[in-house]
Design a protein around this motif. Structure first.
Motif, PDB file in Angstrom:
ATOM      1  N   LEU A 144       0.809  -1.212   0.000  1.00 27.22           N
ATOM      2  CA  LEU A 144       0.000   0.000   0.000  1.00 27.22           C
ATOM      3  C   LEU A 144       0.843   1.262   0.000  1.00 27.22           C
ATOM      4  CD1 LEU A 144      -2.830  -1.062   2.480  1.00 27.22           C
ATOM      5  CD2 LEU A 144      -2.920  -0.984  -0.035  1.00 27.22           C
ATOM      6  N   SER A 145       2.150   1.119   0.131  1.00 27.94           N
ATOM      7  CA  SER A 145       3.058   2.266   0.088  1.00 27.94           C
ATOM      8  C   SER A 145       4.393   1.819  -0.481  1.00 27.94           C
ATOM      9  CB  SER A 145       3.265   2.845   1.496  1.00 27.94           C
ATOM     10  OG  SER A 145       4.287   3.824   1.494  1.00 27.94           O
ATOM     11  N   LEU A 146       5.060   2.718  -1.161  1.00 27.75           N
ATOM     12  CA  LEU A 146       6.426   2.483  -1.634  1.00 27.75           C
ATOM     13  C   LEU A 146       7.419   3.300  -0.821  1.00 27.75           C
ATOM     14  CD1 LEU A 146       5.892   2.332  -5.496  1.00 27.75           C
ATOM     15  CD2 LEU A 146       6.040   0.453  -3.850  1.00 27.75           C
ATOM     16  N   GLY A 147       7.000   3.762   0.333  1.00 26.34           N
ATOM     17  CA  GLY A 147       7.908   4.405   1.259  1.00 26.34           C
ATOM     18  C   GLY A 147       7.705   5.903   1.380  1.00 26.34           C
ATOM     19  N   LEU A 148       7.426   6.363   2.600  1.00 25.41           N
ATOM     20  CA  LEU A 148       7.287   7.793   2.853  1.00 25.41           C
ATOM     21  C   LEU A 148       8.556   8.558   2.512  1.00 25.41           C
ATOM     22  CD1 LEU A 148       5.402   7.724   6.276  1.00 25.41           C
ATOM     23  CD2 LEU A 148       4.570   8.821   4.187  1.00 25.41           C
ATOM     24  N   LEU A 149       9.688   7.898   2.615  1.00 26.74           N
ATOM     25  CA  LEU A 149      10.963   8.569   2.388  1.00 26.74           C
ATOM     26  C   LEU A 149      11.425   8.500   0.936  1.00 26.74           C
ATOM     27  CD1 LEU A 149      12.989   7.455   5.558  1.00 26.74           C
ATOM     28  CD2 LEU A 149      11.585   9.504   5.224  1.00 26.74           C
ATOM     29  N   ALA A 150      10.591   7.973   0.050  1.00 30.20           N
ATOM     30  CA  ALA A 150      11.017   7.775  -1.339  1.00 30.20           C
ATOM     31  C   ALA A 150      11.470   9.077  -1.991  1.00 30.20           C
ATOM     32  CB  ALA A 150       9.889   7.148  -2.150  1.00 30.20           C
ATOM     33  N   SER A 151      10.704  10.148  -1.816  1.00 27.30           N
ATOM     34  CA  SER A 151      11.026  11.403  -2.498  1.00 27.30           C
ATOM     35  C   SER A 151      12.291  12.055  -1.958  1.00 27.30           C
ATOM     36  CB  SER A 151       9.853  12.381  -2.372  1.00 27.30           C
ATOM     37  OG  SER A 151       9.604  12.688  -1.012  1.00 27.30           O
ATOM     38  N   ALA A 152      12.657  11.724  -0.720  1.00 26.49           N
ATOM     39  CA  ALA A 152      13.838  12.325  -0.097  1.00 26.49           C
ATOM     40  C   ALA A 152      15.004  11.361  -0.015  1.00 26.49           C
ATOM     41  CB  ALA A 152      13.481  12.820   1.304  1.00 26.49           C
ATOM     42  N   ASP A 153      14.861  10.177  -0.606  1.00 26.43           N
ATOM     43  CA  ASP A 153      15.853   9.123  -0.420  1.00 26.43           C
ATOM     44  C   ASP A 153      17.242   9.529  -0.909  1.00 26.43           C
ATOM     45  OD1 ASP A 153      16.255   6.198   0.347  1.00 26.43           O
ATOM     46  OD2 ASP A 153      16.991   6.192  -1.711  1.00 26.43           O
ATOM     47  N   ALA A 154      17.328  10.162  -2.066  1.00 21.75           N
ATOM     48  CA  ALA A 154      18.639  10.518  -2.624  1.00 21.75           C
ATOM     49  C   ALA A 154      19.390  11.472  -1.697  1.00 21.75           C
ATOM     50  CB  ALA A 154      18.461  11.143  -4.006  1.00 21.75           C
ATOM     51  N   ARG A 155      18.694  12.485  -1.182  1.00 25.68           N
ATOM     52  CA  ARG A 155      19.373  13.428  -0.283  1.00 25.68           C
ATOM     53  C   ARG A 155      19.712  12.775   1.049  1.00 25.68           C
ATOM     54  NH1 ARG A 155      17.285  19.061   2.587  1.00 25.68           N
ATOM     55  NH2 ARG A 155      19.288  19.425   3.663  1.00 25.68           N
ATOM     56  N   LEU A 156      18.798  11.988   1.575  1.00 26.02           N
ATOM     57  CA  LEU A 156      19.067  11.310   2.841  1.00 26.02           C
ATOM     58  C   LEU A 156      20.298  10.422   2.731  1.00 26.02           C
ATOM     59  CD1 LEU A 156      15.439  10.307   3.907  1.00 26.02           C
ATOM     60  CD2 LEU A 156      16.946  11.899   5.120  1.00 26.02           C
ATOM     61  N   ARG A 157      20.423   9.721   1.622  1.00 20.60           N
ATOM     62  CA  ARG A 157      21.553   8.816   1.459  1.00 20.60           C
ATOM     63  C   ARG A 157      22.854   9.591   1.248  1.00 20.60           C
ATOM     64  NH1 ARG A 157      21.686   4.070   1.870  1.00 20.60           N
ATOM     65  NH2 ARG A 157      19.416   3.927   1.844  1.00 20.60           N
ATOM     66  N   ALA A 158      22.781  10.659   0.466  1.00 22.37           N
ATOM     67  CA  ALA A 158      23.992  11.426   0.170  1.00 22.37           C
ATOM     68  C   ALA A 158      24.495  12.212   1.373  1.00 22.37           C
ATOM     69  CB  ALA A 158      23.727  12.377  -0.996  1.00 22.37           C
ATOM     70  N   ASP A 159      23.579  12.804   2.135  1.00 20.48           N
ATOM     71  CA  ASP A 159      23.985  13.721   3.209  1.00 20.48           C
ATOM     72  C   ASP A 159      24.011  13.092   4.596  1.00 20.48           C
ATOM     73  OD1 ASP A 159      24.094  15.580   1.209  1.00 20.48           O
ATOM     74  OD2 ASP A 159      22.270  16.650   1.786  1.00 20.48           O
ATOM     75  N   PHE A 160      23.253  12.006   4.782  1.00 24.02           N
ATOM     76  CA  PHE A 160      23.113  11.462   6.135  1.00 24.02           C
ATOM     77  C   PHE A 160      23.388   9.958   6.207  1.00 24.02           C
ATOM     78  CE2 PHE A 160      20.354  15.115   5.592  1.00 24.02           C
ATOM     79  CZ  PHE A 160      20.796  15.953   6.613  1.00 24.02           C
ATOM     80  N   GLY A 161      23.575   9.297   5.072  1.00 22.10           N
ATOM     81  CA  GLY A 161      23.898   7.872   5.071  1.00 22.10           C
ATOM     82  C   GLY A 161      22.755   6.964   5.466  1.00 22.10           C
ATOM     83  N   ILE A 162      21.519   7.444   5.345  1.00 25.05           N
ATOM     84  CA  ILE A 162      20.335   6.636   5.656  1.00 25.05           C
ATOM     85  C   ILE A 162      19.354   6.768   4.490  1.00 25.05           C
ATOM     86  CG2 ILE A 162      20.559   6.842   8.158  1.00 25.05           C
ATOM     87  CD1 ILE A 162      18.394   9.043   8.017  1.00 25.05           C
ATOM     88  N   GLY A 163      18.312   5.961   4.494  1.00 22.81           N
ATOM     89  CA  GLY A 163      17.315   6.053   3.436  1.00 22.81           C
ATOM     90  C   GLY A 163      16.159   5.117   3.690  1.00 22.81           C
TER      91      GLY A 163
END
Length: 325
Positions: free
Chosen positions: A105-124
């Motif tokens: 029912l979801s592909l992830g609340l963080l999907a739209s921010a995933d690239a920045r989260l991974r690049a700047d904070f090492g999470i996703g």
């Protein structure tokens, strides 16, 4: 390895046999997952429970609907049980390409921010074990991160206001992030015994609604007024329905209406005697069966993405309100 599934037991696709009473004696009996014995109340968060039960203490009582997606279960179903934030980009991309073919029912609340989260904070989003959203007079969301995810990185992302994490509340000890401060346990869904009987089953996604559905919202505007005498009688024969849940798995759908339902056979047949939905419910969730004592309906999942779409749109014939007309 970072991102390994939480301590919650994972039986994957191992399903125990618990055959439901069939709505038609000629129907084959499906293999069903073992029914869990519900607790009376859950006013404290318990990470060992299935996500649909664990989240109840975090959902305000004013909410009227709840959507839970268990990404760890989805990873297992798709053959990516060891996938996490440290997996290769190729593996992670392959997983997310397959996810829309399921009943998620979801592909992830963080999907739209995933690239920045991974690049700047090492999470996703690959570090999220499960997520939930709730709506109604209270609306918000919950993210449960894997036990080994560094929550300090999550806190930095929240302070930076990245995507949906802006203004969120971090519970580092429990590896939770919520859109707002969680309610007191007594003011949560976990304090309502009737809701506990609707959740707690292993599933890719679970939807819970604290209401029945208006007939015309399911079958189309003006359709109830056009019903012939026999379908009208079927609606009048239904019992009142205060809440229901839909647990979407890899091959099966489990609907829970609450225990001791004398109308389950009537409800499981509604899709056959009423106007067709779009898409046709009977072609998406087929071979309906029912059990009055537990109030469960069961279906074979014929079209997983369409089942997710029908559930999100609340186009569910079995959940229509009783008609007194």
């Amino acid at each position: 390895m970072r991102g390994a599934p939480t301590s919650r037991s994972r039986l994957g696709a191992l399903l125990a046999c618990a055959a439901l009473v069939t709505a038609c004696s000629s129907d084959p009996k499906p293999v069903y997952q073992e029914e869990t014995a519900p607790q009376s109340v859950v006013t404290e968060y318990d990470a060992s429970l299935e996500p649909s039960a664990a989240v109840l203490s975090l959902v305000p009582d004013d909410a009227t609907s709840l959507t839970v997606t268990d990404f760890d279960q989805l990873r297992l179903v798709l053959g990516y049980g060891a996938l996490d934030g440290d997996s290769s980009q190729r593996e992670r991309d392959a997983f997310w390409r397959k996810a829309p073919t399921t009943a998620a029912l979801s592909l992830g609340l963080l999907a739209s921010a995933d690239a920045r989260l991974r690049a700047d904070f090492g999470i996703g989003r690959d570090d999220v074990a499960w997520e939930a959203t709730y709506a109604g007079d209270a609306s918000g969301w919950v993210l449960a991160f894997h036990d080994s995810v560094p929550m300090a990185a999550v806190q930095r992302a929240v302070r930076a206001g990245v995507g949906p994490l802006e203004g969120a509340v971090v519970d580092a000890d429990r590896h939770l992030v919520t859109s707002a401060a969680p309610p007191d346990g007594a003011d949560s869904w976990g304090a309502t015994e009737e809701l506990l009987s609707l959740v707690g089953r292993e599933a890719i996604s679970t939807y819970v609604d604290r209401s029945c559905l208006d007939f015309d919202s399911v079958f189309g505007s003006g359709m109830e007024a056009q019903l012939a005498a026999a379908p009208k009688a079927a609606l009048r024969a239904l019992d009142e329905l205060d809440a229901y849940s839909v647990a979407l798995g890899a091959e099966l759908v489990t609907v829970q209406l609450g225990p001791d339902r004398g109308d389950v056979f009537d409800r499981v047949r509604l899709a056959d005697v009423m106007p067709p939905t779009d898409p046709d419910f009977g072609l998406v969730m087929s071979r309906g069966v029912a059990d009055p004592s537990s109030g469960r309906l069961g279906y074979t999942l014929a079209d997983a993405p369409a089942a997710a779409a029908l559930t999100k749109a609340r186009t569910l014939p079995f959940a229509v309100c009783r008609s007194l007309g």
